[in-house]
Design a protein around this motif. Structure first.
Motif, PDB file in Angstrom:
ATOM      1  N   ARG A   1      -4.076  -5.057   1.473  1.00  0.00           N
ATOM      2  CA  ARG A   1      -5.374  -4.376   1.593  1.00  0.00           C
ATOM      3  C   ARG A   1      -6.490  -5.319   2.034  1.00  0.00           C
ATOM      4  NH1 ARG A   1      -6.326  -0.149  -3.451  1.00  0.00           N
ATOM      5  NH2 ARG A   1      -4.944   1.512  -2.678  1.00  0.00           N
TER       6      ARG A   1
ATOM      7  N   GLU B   1       0.815  -1.212   0.000  1.00  0.00           N
ATOM      8  CA  GLU B   1       0.000   0.000   0.000  1.00  0.00           C
ATOM      9  C   GLU B   1       0.849   1.263   0.000  1.00  0.00           C
ATOM     10  OE1 GLU B   1      -3.465  -0.426   2.788  1.00  0.00           O
ATOM     11  OE2 GLU B   1      -2.576  -2.414   3.127  1.00  0.00           O
TER      12      GLU B   1
ATOM     13  N   ARG C   1       2.503   0.959  -5.599  1.00  0.00           N
ATOM     14  CA  ARG C   1       1.419   0.003  -5.865  1.00  0.00           C
ATOM     15  C   ARG C   1       1.064  -0.063  -7.349  1.00  0.00           C
ATOM     16  NH1 ARG C   1      -2.557  -2.643  -2.774  1.00  0.00           N
ATOM     17  NH2 ARG C   1      -4.391  -3.174  -4.020  1.00  0.00           N
TER      18      ARG C   1
END
Length: 333
Positions: free
Chosen positions: A283, A256, A260
């Protein structure tokens, strides 16, 4: 959960996080005394585990911070290694020969040496200027390294929110147990589907590139004797993509941070060729109690927990112990 000792896991992680006061006291003293270079020295997995913190420093700090391979440091030297250098080492056993020799080398050049380990009487602990000791077998060292680097950058005015982050890490043992629970069925399904896979193509970037390298070399290759290719997501389109075929088992590690999109791009292409692409994405895990702005920093910890579940299930389906070695610490070299 298969092969998961929850009380021991909680105790080990808590012992690492509990080093916060000692880490902060050490960092404060080093900053007050002054130094110009921080070398993050490792071998194999402990070298790869330094990369997220070199990456963090490179993005946010003007301080010279570099991850280096212990044996190469001794063989090649480093022009900046000297009395204004801090050299940091990690070792689970405290007996890694390359690291022990690198500690001796750094000290001979006048550097101040620090180690994180689980054994206070080990060579690694005994030879450094300061050893900070957690419970034996505690892994990974990301807890200690994040606290060390976070405090260092905070003292330099290069990291906002350190006290909040460090406070939230107090809850990380229970948070990671929940990650392990959530990952268990995913890990079992992955292993069952890949019982006969003998080659894996691993992709990762940003602060997960080190974990990508580590999982490829130290787990799949060393512990399971499987062939792998590993490539940084930013480098994927510069050669390694030519190895992809329809049945190539591709593992994508997705975090993250700001890289990404690079990993998304590599994943999208891999899916155009291979029918066997698996994405492990941080995530997917809630991390209750961790502020959104810190989630990216914890990506290596989250995926280490997730993939430890995968490793145990690969051990199960392949009937190949994670402790079995043919050469490492078996033969002289």
């Amino acid at each position: 959960m298969l092969g998961f000792d929850e009380p021991e896991f909680l105790s080990q992680v808590a012992s690492a996080v509990a080093l916060r006061p000692q880490i902060e006291e050490l960092v404060d003293r080093l900053v007050d005394e002054g130094f110009d270079t921080l070398l993050l020295v490792g071998a194999g997995g402990t070298y790869a585990q330094m990369w997220p913190y070199e990456h963090l420093a490179r993005r946010t700090s003007a301080l010279d911070v570099r991850a280096v391979i212990a044996a190469e440091l001794i063989a090649s030297g480093d022009a900046r290694l000297g009395e204004r250098t801090v050299a940091l080492f990690t070792s689970v056993s405290g007996t890694t020969d390359d690291s022990v020799r690198a500690i001796e080398y750094c000290r001979s050049k006048g550097a101040y040496t620090v180690s994180f380990t689980g054994h206070p009487d080990s060579p690694v602990a005994a030879k450094v200027d300061t050893a900070l000791v957690s419970q034996p077998k505690t892994w990974p060292f990301d807890f200690q390294l994040l606290l060390f680097m976070g405090r260092l950058l905070d003292r330099r005015g290069e990291f906002d929110g350190y006290d909040q982050l460090a406070g939230e890490l107090a809850g990380i043992p229970e948070i990671l147990v929940e990650v392990a629970r959530q990952a268990e069925p995913v890990a079992a399904a992955f292993a069952d589907a890949h019982k006969d896979s003998d080659y894996y193509f691993l992709i990762g970037g940003g602060n997960l590139w080190g974990f990508t390298y580590l999982y490829s070399m130290c787990i799949l290759e060393e512990m399971q004797w499987l062939r792998t290719t590993r490539v940084h997501s930013a480098e994927f389109f510069h050669g390694s993509l030519e190895l992809l075929e329809e049945d190539t088992s591709v593992i994508v590690f997705q975090g993250e941070d700001e890289t990404r999109a690079l990993t998304d791009r590599a994943e999208a292409f891999a899916r155009r060729v291979s029918k066997d692409v698996t994405v492990f994405d941080t995530r997917d895990y809630p991390l209750t109690g961790i502020s959104p702005e810190f989630r990216g920093l914890l990506a290596p910890l989250v995926l280490d927990t997730v993939m430890s579940r995968v490793s145990k299930h690969l051990e199960r389906v392949r009937d190949h112990s994670l402790d079995l070695r043919r050469y490492y610490r078996v033969m002289d070299y």
